[in-house]
Design a protein around this motif. Structure first.
Motif, short mmCIF file in Angstrom:
data_model
loop_
_atom_site.label_atom_id
_atom_site.label_comp_id
_atom_site.label_asym_id
_atom_site.label_seq_id
_atom_site.Cartn_x
_atom_site.Cartn_y
_atom_site.Cartn_z
N GLY A 127 0.77 -1.23 0.00
CA GLY A 127 0.00 0.00 0.00
C GLY A 127 0.80 1.28 0.00
O GLY A 127 0.47 2.23 -0.70
N TYR A 128 1.87 1.33 0.82
CA TYR A 128 2.62 2.57 0.91
C TYR A 128 3.98 2.34 1.55
O TYR A 128 4.22 1.34 2.21
CB TYR A 128 1.86 3.63 1.71
CG TYR A 128 1.29 3.16 3.02
CD1 TYR A 128 2.05 3.13 4.18
CD2 TYR A 128 -0.03 2.74 3.11
CE1 TYR A 128 1.52 2.69 5.37
CE2 TYR A 128 -0.57 2.30 4.31
CZ TYR A 128 0.21 2.28 5.44
OH TYR A 128 -0.32 1.84 6.62
N THR A 129 4.85 3.30 1.31
CA THR A 129 6.14 3.40 1.99
C THR A 129 6.09 4.71 2.77
O THR A 129 5.70 5.74 2.22
CB THR A 129 7.30 3.44 0.97
OG1 THR A 129 7.33 2.20 0.28
CG2 THR A 129 8.63 3.69 1.66
N ILE A 130 6.46 4.67 4.04
CA ILE A 130 6.45 5.87 4.87
C ILE A 130 7.89 6.27 5.16
O ILE A 130 8.68 5.47 5.64
CB ILE A 130 5.70 5.64 6.20
CG1 ILE A 130 4.26 5.22 5.95
CG2 ILE A 130 5.75 6.92 7.06
CD1 ILE A 130 3.49 4.87 7.20
N LEU A 131 8.21 7.52 4.88
CA LEU A 131 9.52 8.08 5.20
C LEU A 131 9.37 8.97 6.43
O LEU A 131 8.46 9.81 6.49
CB LEU A 131 10.04 8.91 4.02
CG LEU A 131 10.13 8.19 2.67
CD1 LEU A 131 10.61 9.15 1.59
CD2 LEU A 131 11.03 6.97 2.75
N TYR A 132 10.23 8.79 7.41
CA TYR A 132 10.20 9.60 8.62
C TYR A 132 11.03 10.85 8.40
O TYR A 132 12.23 10.77 8.13
CB TYR A 132 10.73 8.82 9.82
CG TYR A 132 9.95 7.57 10.15
CD1 TYR A 132 8.62 7.43 9.78
CD2 TYR A 132 10.54 6.53 10.83
CE1 TYR A 132 7.90 6.29 10.09
CE2 TYR A 132 9.82 5.37 11.15
CZ TYR A 132 8.51 5.27 10.78
OH TYR A 132 7.80 4.14 11.09
N VAL A 133 10.38 12.00 8.51
CA VAL A 133 11.01 13.28 8.18
C VAL A 133 10.81 14.29 9.31
O VAL A 133 9.90 14.14 10.13
CB VAL A 133 10.45 13.84 6.85
CG1 VAL A 133 10.74 12.89 5.69
CG2 VAL A 133 8.96 14.12 6.94
#
Length: 131
Positions: free
Chosen positions: A5-11
């Motif tokens: 579904g998705y890739t989450i990048l921590y920013v």
């Protein structure tokens, strides 16, 4: 059945990350929380998402390794396919991406370049693999 579904990048700054990807790659904003601690881009079937480091810390009590331009990139990359690698690299770097590797043609015919985004995440910009 499982669907990616998705890739989450921590920013550090979700709004800034979303704006960079909109400007540098032409993606459109799908959703951002009122708190600006989570957001998604419309990128096709799989979404690129961003979570603030503060929100990530709440979800991961043991912490995590933060991405930074000062450190080497993680052993993972986002891959964006385009017909004109050089043009997209130039666009991305004009909005603050850091060039890692100029476009090069691979022995199988694909053209590949590497950049890093504002938060240090590695991005491959490439043509489709020839059939």
């Amino acid at each position: 059945m499982v669907k990616f579904g998705y890739t989450i990048l921590y920013v550090e700054d979700v709004e800034k990350a979303i704006t960079f990807y909109e400007n540098a790659f032409g993606f459109s904003r799908k959703f951002v929380t009122p708190e600006n601690d989570y957001g998604e881009l419309s990128t096709g079937e799989t979404t690129i998402s961003f979570a603030s480091k503060k929100l990530a810390s709440q979800n991961l009590s043991d912490g995590f390794i933060e991405s930074s331009l000062e450190d080497k990139p993680f052993a993972i990359e986002l891959g964006f396919i385009t017909d004109n690698v050089g043009e997209l690299v130039q666009m991305a770097t004009s909005f603050g991406a850091v060039l890692v590797s100029e476009p090069k043609q691979k022995p199988w015919g694909q053209i590949v370049a590497y950049i890093r985004d504002l938060n240090g995440f590695l991005i491959e910009i490439c043509t489709a693999i020839p059939e």
